[in-house]
Design an enzyme around this catalytic site. Sequence first.
Site, mmCIF file in Angstrom:
data_model
loop_
_atom_site.group_PDB
_atom_site.id
_atom_site.type_symbol
_atom_site.label_atom_id
_atom_site.label_comp_id
_atom_site.label_asym_id
_atom_site.label_seq_id
_atom_site.Cartn_x
_atom_site.Cartn_y
_atom_site.Cartn_z
ATOM 1 N N ILE A 86 100.269 15.346 8.354
ATOM 2 C CA ILE A 86 99.900 16.747 8.655
ATOM 3 C C ILE A 86 98.686 17.234 7.881
ATOM 4 O O ILE A 86 98.212 18.351 8.108
ATOM 5 C CB ILE A 86 101.095 17.693 8.393
ATOM 6 C CG1 ILE A 86 101.582 17.577 6.952
ATOM 7 C CG2 ILE A 86 102.214 17.443 9.391
ATOM 8 C CD1 ILE A 86 102.691 18.557 6.606
ATOM 9 N N ASP A 95 93.391 28.401 -10.128
ATOM 10 C CA ASP A 95 92.668 28.079 -8.893
ATOM 11 C C ASP A 95 93.186 28.937 -7.742
ATOM 12 O O ASP A 95 93.453 28.426 -6.644
ATOM 13 C CB ASP A 95 92.806 26.593 -8.569
ATOM 14 C CG ASP A 95 91.723 26.117 -7.589
ATOM 15 O OD1 ASP A 95 90.699 26.816 -7.456
ATOM 16 O OD2 ASP A 95 91.914 25.065 -6.959
#
Length: 784
Positions: free
Chosen positions: A18, A133
Amino acid sequence: MKLAKDTTISHYRILSKIGKGGMGEVYLAQDTTLDRKVAVKMLTHECCDDSERLQRFVQEAKTASALNHPNIITIFQFGSHEDTHFLACEYIEGRELGDLLADKLPLESVLEISVQVVSALKTAHDAGIIHRDIKPNNIMVRNDGIIKVLDFGLAKLTNLSRKNRVDDQAATIAKLDTIPGLVMGTPNYMSPEQARGTDIDHLTDIFSFGVVLYEMLTRIRPFEGETVSDVIAAVITKDPVPLREIDRNLPPELELIIARALRKEKRDRYQTADELLTDLSELRQDLQVRDRLVRSDKTNSSILNAGNYHSPGSAPAESKSTIAVLPFRNMSVDNGNDYFSEGLTEEIIMNLSKLNSLRVVASGSTIHYIDEGKTHKQTADDLGVQYLLEGSVRRQGNDLRITAQLVDTKHQAYLWSETYRGTIKDIFEIQEKVATEIVRALEVRLSPDEQQNLKKRFTENTEAYQLYLQGRFFWNKRSEEGLKTAIRYFEEAIEKDPKYALAWAGIADSYSLLGEYGTIPRKELYPKAEAAVEKALEFDDRLAEVHTSLASLLMLNKWDWENSKREFELALELNPNYATAHHWYSHWFLNMGDLDKSIRMISRAAELDPVSQAIIKDKGIALYYNRQFDSAIELALKTLELDPLYPAAHRLLSLSYQGTGRFDEAIAENAKWGKLTGNRLETKFGLAQLYAVSGKRQEAKDLVRDIENNKSMSDNVYRGLALVHAALGENDRAFEMLEKSYELREESLLSLKVDPKMEPLHSDPRFSKLLMKIGVASLERPAY
């Protein structure tokens, strides 16, 4: 490492690939033990051979698994398979936030996402973990709207909290990210300290989230550049374009939140995710409440909002800072607290207006200023200022939350912002703090007296204070019913604190205005106003508002010109920024025939209160009396652009058209004025006088006969009759009416000296004698 379908890793059966990332590939798999779908992230062989990447992979597993929060991805297992490592975590059916930003997100969706992301950050920070992040591609939006924060691969441990700490192995792994000068993260979303490679803490996540929030609202990254170095330089040195310069429909509270999150200096940012979460949650709730109120109770916008009128020569002195305090938004669930937010606005204006180094726009212009999606710069231009103070009030019972922010519209920057929380008992302290912070931000030097004025409290009784605010709220409605309601509230405030001078002043102001807006004769109202003024002075003789009221009463009721002038001068000494003092003092000079000073004084009032209809109209009247008919017409038309239904502007147009000989237009405007005010008697006076000067003598006489046969004579009727007889050349009859007007001390007689319609009587000796009796003959009549 590529995996074929149906490959089994531990108890996970691979279904399909995926995705692919920098460190590995992601597969959809079936958990054969618990019969659920999971995501399996496989580390590549290259990353396994790279100790730094391997350590990050391990860190992601250990960090995320130590956090238990619905908005943080859940880690099920970390292990090895053959010669590589894998991470099994929950499978999220949804899209990355970055993909959703191709279209504009609704504001409610942005706030919902924000609350969930910051909630996740709060949990991480409480556990001593920094994400480092935060960016749209690390935020997943499930199909049901639940948010998941991903990728703790760059996470770092801190000493924020020892609660829920991960083990020593993860702490050892984190050490690789403490190397000075090492820049880690995504440049567009870095904090300044992160971009410099210096020590970071949880505040870097707050900055990065601010960048994400900015992008969600605008679809623009606040820090861009052609190269990575350019982006980093922008993060460190440049401020983003103010939010409402991009989308002027966004609420100012949201701009405040982003501005605080994106402060370059860490000490100026939100200090915890919890603070940020509180503001976001409350704003979301406030906007939901506001939306319901708008749908259920749409009110007519004030026609004054355009505020485009500026008086000639009205530019402020360079040495003074110019500021307008915009109406604080009522964000309370109960819209019955509108009085409180409006009152807070007026109180801050009153405190600041006493400072000589500031020019403060009066509440008459700001309290009714409706923001129609204008930028800060447009609003400031409308009001003729550089700085804007805006904010909001949220009240629930006795609990208060007040936000305030000071905007420098010239440099498009926030100078200061703060959120205050407390109870109604803290309101005086909060007002003092807001005023003090503004003075500090604008670097205003205060005299000892001004320092004391900022700390002055007019009552310590918060119940009396709230009743006073309700009184001013209804006083500002400028209607007979509103003024009568205002008096009741002022009286209740005095019951709570009999020495509350401002409440006594409110009663005086209400009775004074009732003569203009109500049907009660002024002679019945002025004694009540005077009694209230005396009480106010008894308890505080340093209020400019009270001395202005006294000056007006001495002028209009007593015709005591000398003492009236002294009171006006004292009021302006106490508060040089009090627009009403300049406004009413202009009437004093007008009545005395000093039209130059009158126009200068009313122009100063217009600087301080630039969208006040009453001031704009009265400047037009002064121009009319000075025979500047074309300028008066221009001003009246400008006023009607703001409000076509403002009666006084039609009256000014009628008078000015008459001055230029445009009688048909003057008659039409006189009729409009009468229809809007319902004042049939004075409309008849105006029409009769216009008939007389335009040659329709018989029509004028018929109207006069009808008026004189009417037994219900009201204020100023005899001066009105005198004007008609003077226009018909019936001077004896005109002076007979003027003598009766003098005996009754009709207020409108005071402009006798400068009224152009009185010119037919000027050469008669009886005219000069009458001026002497009134007390306005000390100056020569103006030469035109």
